[in-house]
Scaffold this active site. Sequence first.
Site, PDB file in Angstrom:
ATOM      1  N   HIS A 130       0.719  -1.171   0.006  1.00  0.00           N
ATOM      2  CA  HIS A 130      -0.169  -0.077  -0.095  1.00  0.00           C
ATOM      3  C   HIS A 130       0.781   1.214  -0.144  1.00  0.00           C
ATOM      4  O   HIS A 130       0.375   2.261  -0.645  1.00  0.00           O
ATOM      5  CB  HIS A 130      -1.031   0.045   1.085  1.00  0.00           C
ATOM      6  CG  HIS A 130      -1.859  -0.914   1.275  1.00  0.00           C
ATOM      7  ND1 HIS A 130      -1.831  -1.934   2.095  1.00  0.00           N
ATOM      8  CD2 HIS A 130      -2.935  -1.456   0.329  1.00  0.00           C
ATOM      9  CE1 HIS A 130      -2.774  -3.013   1.893  1.00  0.00           C
ATOM     10  NE2 HIS A 130      -3.601  -2.654   0.966  1.00  0.00           N
ATOM     11  N   GLN A 145      -9.592  -7.484 -10.420  1.00  0.00           N
ATOM     12  CA  GLN A 145     -10.075  -6.251  -9.742  1.00  0.00           C
ATOM     13  C   GLN A 145      -9.686  -4.899 -10.620  1.00  0.00           C
ATOM     14  O   GLN A 145     -10.525  -3.969 -10.921  1.00  0.00           O
ATOM     15  CB  GLN A 145      -9.933  -5.935  -8.410  1.00  0.00           C
ATOM     16  CG  GLN A 145     -10.269  -7.184  -7.441  1.00  0.00           C
ATOM     17  CD  GLN A 145     -10.252  -6.766  -6.053  1.00  0.00           C
ATOM     18  OE1 GLN A 145      -9.753  -5.762  -5.488  1.00  0.00           O
ATOM     19  NE2 GLN A 145     -10.373  -7.963  -5.153  1.00  0.00           N
ATOM     20  N   SER A 199       1.680  -9.221   1.080  1.00  0.00           N
ATOM     21  CA  SER A 199       0.368  -9.429   1.153  1.00  0.00           C
ATOM     22  C   SER A 199       0.050  -9.679   2.639  1.00  0.00           C
ATOM     23  O   SER A 199       0.976 -10.149   3.400  1.00  0.00           O
ATOM     24  CB  SER A 199      -0.454 -10.722   0.531  1.00  0.00           C
ATOM     25  OG  SER A 199      -1.539 -10.967   0.865  1.00  0.00           O
TER      26      SER A 199
END
EC number: 6.3.2.1
Length: 291
Positions: A37, A153, A185
């Site tokens: 992120h 996605q 992850s």
Amino acid sequence: MITTEKHAEVRELLDAERAAGRRVAMVGTSGGTHAGHISLVEQAKKECDVVAVFWNGALKLEWASGGVQAYNRDLAHDQALFEAAGVDIFYIPMRDDLYQRPSNTFMAMPGMLRHLTGMPEGEHMELLVTMVATLLNIAGPCLTFFGEKDWQQLVMFQRMAEDLHLPSRVIGCPTRREPDGVAISSRNTKLSPEQRAAAPALYAALTAAADAIAAGERDARAAAEVALARLRPVADPDYIVAVEAATLRPLDTLDPAAEGGPSDGEVRLLASVRFGTTPLVDNIGVTVPTA
């Protein structure tokens, strides 16, 4: 870092930034913040002047047949990481603010949903795309950054924004990896030491399949079998499939000149593999020469 739970306030803040001539970036996350992120924020800061994080860990969205439970995430931990990374605006969407009455509007993407591999049922994916469309509408004209690790996605978000002519551009960022190749992850923390030691086999197997395609393999199942042969001794593969990168259409042939082949030569190998009970997903891109 400005923090708000009100969609009207974040819209006002971002409108003011654009009015001052600054480029706006949006990064969305459901919580569980990790280096992947933060890498999205780093890329956003390179391309834009103002970075807003939309943190969806507190959001519970409901639909006619049930609901998607809110993530159990550590808000304070994530806030601290994003503030240290230089985020300017931290928005926490709240159900009572966004959905003061039940929503009757949902995105339908039947052309793509029928191609999804190993993903939740279509209704869940429509809800997810609807939520992203809602957040992009709140953000207004911006660049928004998503990781390539969740390739299916990413492609759906890109297509949705293009089809609706939203004043936003969805940008895919390369998957951030550990030194041994494992995609970063939150699921990695659920692996035992032995499973974590075996996990690099996933990306190594995908790389081997990509190398086989680069060497001339044009049968999609044969290419997948190259990866499966490496994985079966150490994990339980759920699937490895080759798809047309931009449409997610499953491929039997990887020859762009053949009927049903990738029209532009861009192929994505998608994989989901279980180490014990923990599923890890990853993917790799391959360009097949068109001539």
